[in-house]
Design a protein around this motif. Structure first.
Motif, PDB file in Angstrom:
ATOM      1  N   ASN A 238       0.838  -0.970  -0.154  1.00 32.17           N
ATOM      2  CA  ASN A 238      -0.178  -0.171  -0.009  1.00 32.17           C
ATOM      3  C   ASN A 238       0.965   1.249   0.273  1.00 32.17           C
ATOM      4  OD1 ASN A 238      -2.406   1.404   0.065  1.00 32.17           O
ATOM      5  ND2 ASN A 238      -2.497   1.573   2.095  1.00 32.17           N
ATOM      6  N   LYS A 239       2.209   1.367  -0.672  1.00 34.10           N
ATOM      7  CA  LYS A 239       2.720   2.435  -0.940  1.00 34.10           C
ATOM      8  C   LYS A 239       2.199   3.536  -1.860  1.00 34.10           C
ATOM      9  CE  LYS A 239       6.400   0.547   1.627  1.00 34.10           C
ATOM     10  NZ  LYS A 239       6.961   1.480   2.790  1.00 34.10           N
ATOM     11  N   GLN A 240       2.432   4.824  -1.378  1.00 34.90           N
ATOM     12  CA  GLN A 240       1.707   5.901  -2.011  1.00 34.90           C
ATOM     13  C   GLN A 240       2.791   6.614  -3.043  1.00 34.90           C
ATOM     14  OE1 GLN A 240       0.960   6.805   1.686  1.00 34.90           O
ATOM     15  NE2 GLN A 240      -0.625   5.289   1.794  1.00 34.90           N
ATOM     16  N   ALA A 241       4.178   6.290  -2.689  1.00 38.10           N
ATOM     17  CA  ALA A 241       5.167   7.150  -3.285  1.00 38.10           C
ATOM     18  C   ALA A 241       6.539   6.073  -3.310  1.00 38.10           C
ATOM     19  CB  ALA A 241       5.414   8.443  -2.819  1.00 38.10           C
ATOM     20  N   ILE A 242       7.286   6.529  -4.451  1.00 35.50           N
ATOM     21  CA  ILE A 242       8.626   5.899  -4.250  1.00 35.50           C
ATOM     22  C   ILE A 242       9.738   6.979  -4.394  1.00 35.50           C
ATOM     23  CG2 ILE A 242       8.077   3.624  -5.225  1.00 35.50           C
ATOM     24  CD1 ILE A 242       9.016   4.441  -7.906  1.00 35.50           C
ATOM     25  N   ILE A 243      10.915   6.911  -3.855  1.00 40.39           N
ATOM     26  CA  ILE A 243      11.993   7.998  -4.008  1.00 40.39           C
ATOM     27  C   ILE A 243      13.095   7.224  -4.608  1.00 40.39           C
ATOM     28  CG2 ILE A 243      13.623   9.332  -2.821  1.00 40.39           C
ATOM     29  CD1 ILE A 243      11.404   9.852  -0.608  1.00 40.39           C
ATOM     30  N   LEU A 244      13.554   7.802  -5.955  1.00 43.48           N
ATOM     31  CA  LEU A 244      14.696   7.053  -6.489  1.00 43.48           C
ATOM     32  C   LEU A 244      15.778   8.005  -6.107  1.00 43.48           C
ATOM     33  CD1 LEU A 244      13.072   6.653 -10.075  1.00 43.48           C
ATOM     34  CD2 LEU A 244      13.116   5.061  -8.057  1.00 43.48           C
ATOM     35  N   TYR A 245      16.941   7.198  -5.495  1.00 51.94           N
ATOM     36  CA  TYR A 245      18.261   7.914  -5.145  1.00 51.94           C
ATOM     37  C   TYR A 245      19.373   7.136  -5.928  1.00 51.94           C
ATOM     38  CZ  TYR A 245      21.952  10.222  -2.799  1.00 51.94           C
ATOM     39  OH  TYR A 245      23.159  10.726  -2.615  1.00 51.94           O
ATOM     40  N   GLY A 246      20.138   7.996  -6.844  1.00 51.39           N
ATOM     41  CA  GLY A 246      21.134   7.300  -7.429  1.00 51.39           C
ATOM     42  C   GLY A 246      20.682   6.878  -9.086  1.00 51.39           C
ATOM     43  N   PHE A 247      19.807   7.151  -9.239  1.00 53.25           N
ATOM     44  CA  PHE A 247      19.446   6.753 -10.710  1.00 53.25           C
ATOM     45  C   PHE A 247      19.562   7.775 -11.631  1.00 53.25           C
ATOM     46  CE2 PHE A 247      17.086   3.690  -7.872  1.00 53.25           C
ATOM     47  CZ  PHE A 247      17.270   2.485  -8.337  1.00 53.25           C
ATOM     48  N   GLU A 248      20.544   7.555 -12.715  1.00 54.91           N
ATOM     49  CA  GLU A 248      20.715   8.436 -13.316  1.00 54.91           C
ATOM     50  C   GLU A 248      20.762   8.239 -15.091  1.00 54.91           C
ATOM     51  OE1 GLU A 248      21.506  11.578 -12.300  1.00 54.91           O
ATOM     52  OE2 GLU A 248      22.232  10.619 -10.374  1.00 54.91           O
ATOM     53  N   TYR A 249      20.001   7.150 -15.370  1.00 55.49           N
ATOM     54  CA  TYR A 249      19.955   6.799 -16.940  1.00 55.49           C
ATOM     55  C   TYR A 249      18.551   6.565 -17.209  1.00 55.49           C
ATOM     56  CZ  TYR A 249      24.795   6.101 -15.422  1.00 55.49           C
ATOM     57  OH  TYR A 249      26.114   6.279 -14.907  1.00 55.49           O
ATOM     58  N   THR A 250      18.021   6.799 -18.368  1.00 52.10           N
ATOM     59  CA  THR A 250      17.072   6.714 -19.025  1.00 52.10           C
ATOM     60  C   THR A 250      16.452   5.587 -18.892  1.00 52.10           C
ATOM     61  OG1 THR A 250      17.658   8.411 -20.688  1.00 52.10           O
ATOM     62  CG2 THR A 250      15.834   6.956 -21.280  1.00 52.10           C
ATOM     63  N   TYR A 251      17.343   4.291 -19.292  1.00 47.70           N
ATOM     64  CA  TYR A 251      16.783   3.066 -19.324  1.00 47.70           C
ATOM     65  C   TYR A 251      16.439   2.412 -18.095  1.00 47.70           C
ATOM     66  CZ  TYR A 251      22.029   2.345 -18.287  1.00 47.70           C
ATOM     67  OH  TYR A 251      23.009   2.403 -17.739  1.00 47.70           O
ATOM     68  N   GLN A 252      16.938   3.193 -16.704  1.00 50.96           N
ATOM     69  CA  GLN A 252      16.387   2.656 -15.456  1.00 50.96           C
ATOM     70  C   GLN A 252      15.206   3.513 -15.060  1.00 50.96           C
ATOM     71  OE1 GLN A 252      19.807   4.065 -13.353  1.00 50.96           O
ATOM     72  NE2 GLN A 252      20.615   2.002 -13.041  1.00 50.96           N
ATOM     73  N   ILE A 253      15.045   4.738 -15.494  1.00 50.06           N
ATOM     74  CA  ILE A 253      14.054   5.586 -14.905  1.00 50.06           C
ATOM     75  C   ILE A 253      12.834   5.516 -15.600  1.00 50.06           C
ATOM     76  CG2 ILE A 253      13.356   8.071 -14.339  1.00 50.06           C
ATOM     77  CD1 ILE A 253      16.399   8.433 -13.906  1.00 50.06           C
ATOM     78  N   ILE A 254      12.740   5.402 -16.922  1.00 54.30           N
ATOM     79  CA  ILE A 254      11.677   5.333 -17.818  1.00 54.30           C
ATOM     80  C   ILE A 254      10.540   4.311 -17.495  1.00 54.30           C
ATOM     81  CG2 ILE A 254      10.622   4.908 -19.995  1.00 54.30           C
ATOM     82  CD1 ILE A 254      12.633   6.749 -21.407  1.00 54.30           C
ATOM     83  N   PRO A 255      11.106   3.203 -17.108  1.00 50.04           N
ATOM     84  CA  PRO A 255      10.197   2.140 -16.693  1.00 50.04           C
ATOM     85  C   PRO A 255       9.588   2.475 -15.114  1.00 50.04           C
ATOM     86  CG  PRO A 255      12.311   1.095 -17.267  1.00 50.04           C
ATOM     87  CD  PRO A 255      12.541   2.652 -17.376  1.00 50.04           C
ATOM     88  N   PHE A 256      10.384   3.081 -14.384  1.00 45.33           N
ATOM     89  CA  PHE A 256       9.715   3.557 -13.038  1.00 45.33           C
ATOM     90  C   PHE A 256       8.598   4.575 -13.194  1.00 45.33           C
ATOM     91  CE2 PHE A 256      13.674   1.904 -10.830  1.00 45.33           C
ATOM     92  CZ  PHE A 256      12.942   1.161  -9.897  1.00 45.33           C
ATOM     93  N   ILE A 257       8.869   5.448 -13.962  1.00 45.43           N
ATOM     94  CA  ILE A 257       7.987   6.473 -14.530  1.00 45.43           C
ATOM     95  C   ILE A 257       6.482   6.056 -14.996  1.00 45.43           C
ATOM     96  CG2 ILE A 257       7.496   8.633 -15.769  1.00 45.43           C
ATOM     97  CD1 ILE A 257      10.294   9.357 -15.792  1.00 45.43           C
ATOM     98  N   MET A 258       6.857   4.951 -16.116  1.00 46.42           N
ATOM     99  CA  MET A 258       5.814   4.679 -16.839  1.00 46.42           C
ATOM    100  C   MET A 258       4.840   3.608 -15.890  1.00 46.42           C
ATOM    101  SD  MET A 258       7.584   3.039 -20.236  1.00 46.42           S
ATOM    102  CE  MET A 258       5.948   2.039 -20.679  1.00 46.42           C
TER     103      MET A 258
END
Length: 385
Positions: A94-114
């Protein structure tokens, strides 16, 4: 109760500046009556037991892969696992938010955003540095990583729900790349301010000068050694201590450069670092000029202030706007050992000034860097997104 997961590429809770920030951030969020846990995206790199009362776990693998081929396989599987992981956070935790720390690359972050948008989980990213090409691409065949890093900065961050930056330079860069003002928050750092200080031990009336941090050239260590050669020529009772891991070859270079013995402590755990800082007289942040230095707020500075000791720091980034020379710290010009030496000698000659600056730095840190207060600001920011 708010429920947040911090996903980090660093090795929570032990290590260097990145681990320290995530450690202090998680403690601060928890202190604000929020359910928080930390997930290590690349597994655990140590065997020591977690000493922080924060739930921690590994993402997909317990340990990071060592071989280049293994790292590629690890990356692919980690990315493919993102939607499953977010489904788990949403429906089982039941998490409302995620915080990404140390993620700098498109291939990592786009899946999290989507997938966070599909599942209606807020996705917030920390931007802490402006990285040099060589730090991302140590060998030519890794250049695609740099391209991914630049695409992330220029085109992807604006699709995040929120961005946390540590400096005004990073704030302006985000705005220039299309991140809306209401989606950015500037928080200089998250430091666990000590409630009590240890009385300094006396070592034959010596004045103990200390550096704590990553012992590399970019942090101005050679400049510090040259400055100490100037200082120790005039004052025989001044010693230098360097806290942190140091490469053997670089250590030999520093020993050769120095006219007097340097005390290298090696890597120390948090409590040991606190004791060493409190048993010093003058603390040094000698970082050299670079765009990376302009973009960040040094972790060591918050830890220095927390010890109530006087600080000499090179004049870089937001420090120029935050501090008054001779009040919260003594400024020195970057890349100029003579200027660094003058700042150190100024404090050697005036013990009352050392006490005054140490107290003012501590007061500033309580107001501006405290991890509990700044975590509250972050949680309020997330609420409004």
């Amino acid at each position: 109760m708010k429920r947040i997961t911090i996903i980090t590429t660093c090795c929570f809770p032990y290590g260097g500046p990145a681990e320290t920030l995530v450690r202090n951030l998680s403690i601060g969020i928890s202190a604000n009556e929020c359910n928080v846990n930390v997930v290590r995206f690349r597994g655990k790199r140590y065997t020591k037991k977690n000493d922080v009362d924060i739930e921690d776990s590994n993402y997909l693998f317990n340990k990071p892969f060592d071989s280049e081929l293994g790292k590629i396989l690890e990356l692919m599987l980690n990315i493919l696992y993102i939607p499953i992981f977010l489904l788990y956070l949403k429906f089982f935790k039941n998490k409302q938010a995620i915080i990404l720390y140390g993620f700098e690359y498109t291939y990592q972050i786009i899946p999290f955003i989507m997938f966070s948008k599909i599942l209606k989980i807020k996705c917030i990213r920390f931007i802490t540095d402006h990285y040099r090409t060589t730090s991302i691409v140590p060998v030519w065949w890794k250049y695609p990583k740099f391209i991914s890093y630049m695409i992330q900065k220029k085109y992807v961050d604006k699709f995040l729900d929120g961005v946390v930056v540590l400096s005004s330079l990073l704030y302006k860069q985000c705005q220039a790349r299309g991140v809306k003002k209401g989606k950015i928050i500037l928080i200089p750092h998250f430091i666990e301010i000590l409630k009590h200080t240890v009385k300094r031990k006396t070592y034959n009336n010596n004045v103990n000068v200390c550096f704590c941090g990553t012992v590399v050239e970019a942090n101005g260590i050679s400049d510090l050694i040259e400055a100490m050669n100037i200082v120790q020529k005039k004052y025989q009772n001044v010693t230098l201590k360097i806290i942190g891991r140091v490469d053997k070859q670089y250590k030999n270079k520093l020993v050769t450069l120095s006219k007097k013995e340097i005390h290298f402590t090696g890597y120390l755990h948090k409590k040991e670092v606190e004791e060493e800082l409190e048993n010093s007289d003058i603390l040094i942040n000698p970082r050299k000029y670079s765009l990376a230095a302009e973009a960040g707020f040094p972790t060591k500075l918050g830890e220095y202030f927390s010890s109530k000791k006087a600080v000499v720091s090179t004049k870089l980034g937001d420090l120029k706007d935050y501090f008054i020379d001779g009040k919260e710290l003594v400024f020195a010009e970057p890349d100029k050992p003579v200027s660094l030496a003058e700042g150190i000698m100024k404090l050697i000659e005036d013990e009352n000034l050392r006490t005054y600056i140490g107290q003012n730095g501590y007061n500033w840190a309580i107001k501006n860097l405290n991890n509990i207060t700044n975590s509250k600001k972050l949680l309020d920011f997330i609420d409004k997104l």
